[in-house]
Write a protein that holds these residues in place. Structure first.
Motif, PDB file in Angstrom:
ATOM      1  N   ASP A 146       7.788  17.858 -31.724  1.00 19.36           N
ATOM      2  CA  ASP A 146       8.222  19.192 -32.128  1.00 19.36           C
ATOM      3  C   ASP A 146       8.468  19.363 -33.630  1.00 19.36           C
ATOM      4  N   HIS A 157       2.332  23.367 -20.495  1.00 14.78           N
ATOM      5  CA  HIS A 157       3.250  22.288 -20.914  1.00 14.78           C
ATOM      6  C   HIS A 157       4.535  22.282 -20.105  1.00 14.78           C
ATOM      7  N   ARG A 176      18.592  17.351 -33.187  1.00 16.27           N
ATOM      8  CA  ARG A 176      17.627  18.371 -32.750  1.00 16.27           C
ATOM      9  C   ARG A 176      16.971  19.088 -33.938  1.00 16.27           C
ATOM     10  N   TYR A 223      18.125  26.614 -19.907  1.00 18.80           N
ATOM     11  CA  TYR A 223      17.012  26.349 -20.822  1.00 18.80           C
ATOM     12  C   TYR A 223      16.516  27.635 -21.479  1.00 18.80           C
TER      13      TYR A 223
HETATM   14  C1  DGY Z   1      12.137  21.808 -26.202  1.00 23.39           C
HETATM   15  O1  DGY Z   1      12.510  22.800 -25.576  1.00 23.39           O
HETATM   16  O2  DGY Z   1      12.774  21.284 -27.113  1.00 23.39           O
HETATM   17  C2  DGY Z   1      10.894  21.168 -25.812  1.00 23.39           C
HETATM   18  O3  DGY Z   1      10.591  20.123 -26.644  1.00 23.39           O
HETATM   19  C3  DGY Z   1       9.769  22.126 -25.709  1.00 23.39           C
HETATM   20  O4  DGY Z   1       8.756  21.485 -25.040  1.00 23.39           O
END
Ligand code: DGY
Length: 409
Positions: free
Chosen positions: A158, A70, A191, A80
């Motif tokens: 998610d 992915h 989020r 990240y």
């Molecule tokens: C995230 O890091 O929020 C992504 O959706 C993972 O794929």
């Protein structure tokens, strides 16, 4: 429309790292699987060679067993989390250990159809790789013919309420300390919650402990959900692989049987009480009881449903900026929180391409028009509040720009 087209191209160009495209600066600094397939479709509108390169780079990260990750971590980025050190995967390019909806073959078919002469030589290399990924999914991910997700991130959806019951049963008390990076880039109200994030990371830790061995994960993972996203995209991809392979004279062995298996699997996702395609927890046998935007991907999978069509027409009439990722009448609806309510232009396009393919031209055109209006009023955001249209999440987003170029503009 002309200047918006230019702005959309500029976003693709700005997010272009040469041979792959990042979804957006900051929040998502690597190559994401289904984002990339959508980017390719956008590039095909003005640079068909670059479109093929995007897909070729994605498949350069394919594992020896056929799996296509992915995320491909082409170059380190401290912005990240979780990065390659957390996933601990082998593979030709540092990567995550899970997949995403396998739309690459369906996007490849559309790119190939734009120029079948140039496309034929690219397909010689790409087609066997796409077929190998399809076969990996068929080998490892079926439950009664439906395709299972083994991590909420695999569906792309998610924090959809589809996983709430499954996630609630998981214990993540020993997940340990970690620092989220996503909420440093965008508003935390847009989020997933900490409760969800702990479980996302816990599932990554489990996969790593089991060396991403699919047989072991099937035995031991607490998360295995048969879902409309994975099932309908796999079914659509199988049909597209069969069509392309037949036309080009490639190996299509097993695809016709796979399509029958997946059609039967799609039927197991019909929740009669809900009156919609739903997610089903394979371990508990429970329905999620969720009408999501993924429920409307049935047409992309070549599945007809009068009830889903009635619902779609109703949604197009009653929701100001359709299609919401969660039913506005549901208790779990949250207009801004990622996949718990917001409208995603990318899912709208996949629904729309499915409608067109099945001959539902009026609904496809209406959805494209509404999606185009949303983008032109509120910009190329990652996703949108379905009631007010206001933009949310990342800005200058690759797939929203690609949707404009390929479908909504
Ligand atoms: C995230 O890091 O929020 C992504 O959706 C993972 O794929």
């Amino acid at each position: 429309t002309h200047s918006l087209g230019q702005a959309a191209r500029q976003i693709l160009t700005q997010n272009d790292k040469g041979s792959y495209t990042i979804p957006t600066k900051g929040l998502y600094p690597y190559q994401w699987n289904w984002d990339s397939a959508i980017a390719a479709l956008g590039f095909a509108e003005f640079d068909i060679n670059r479109a093929w390169v995007e897909l070729e780079t994605l498949f350069s990260g394919q594992w020896a067993d056929g799996m296509v990750p992915h995320i491909l971590f082409h170059q380190p980025d401290s912005g990240y989390f979780p990065g390659p050190d957390v996933w601990g995967c082998g593979g030709p390019i540092p990567s995550s250990g899970i997949i995403q909806p396998p739309i690459a073959a369906s996007m490849a078919r559309r790119i190939w159809e734009k120029d079948t002469v140039a496309g034929a030589s690219r397909m010689v290399v790409l087609y066997p790789k796409m077929l190998a990924w399809h076969r990996w999914i068929m080998q490892w991910r079926l439950d009664r013919g439906a395709v299972c997700t083994t991590h909420p991130w695999e569906t792309g959806r998610d924090n959809a309420p589809d996983w709430d019951n499954t996630m609630a049963r998981m214990n993540a008390s020993d997940v340990g300390e970690y620092t989220r990076r996503d909420t440093a880039h965008v508003n935390s109200d847009d989020r997933p919650t900490k409760f969800d994030y702990d479980r996302y990371i816990k599932l990554v830790q489990l996969g790593r402990k089991l060396n991403w061995d699919q047989a072991a994960l099937r035995e031991q993972s607490p998360f295995r959900v048969a879902d409309p996203t994975m099932t309908f995209t796999t079914l659509g991809a199988a049909r597209d692989l069969l069509a392309m392979g037949t036309e080009l004279g490639f190996d299509t062995i097993g695809l016709a049987e796979d399509i029958q298996t997946l059609e039967a699997g799609a039927a197991t996702l019909w929740n009669t009480d809900l009156g919609a395609f739903d997610s089903r927890d394979v371990l508990s046998g429970e329905w999620a009881e969720c009408l999501s935007n993924a429920s409307y991907l049935c047409w992309l999978g070549g599945i007809e449903s009068d009830q889903m069509m009635d619902r779609l027409r109703n949604t197009l009439e009653t929701v100001p900026y359709p299609v919401p990722s969660n039913d506005p009448d549901s208790d779990t609806f949250d207009a801004r929180r990622y996949w718990r309510g917001p409208t995603w232009a990318v899912v709208n396009m996949l629904i729309g391409l499915g409608l067109e393919q099945q001959g539902h031209h009026a609904e496809a055109a209406e959805l494209a028009r509404k999606t185009g209006a949303l983008i032109s009023e509120h910009g190329f955001a990652e996703y949108f509040d379905p009631l007010s249209g206001s933009p949310a999440g990342g800005k200058s987003f690759t797939w929203t720009a690609a949707v404009w170029l390929a479908w909504a503009g």
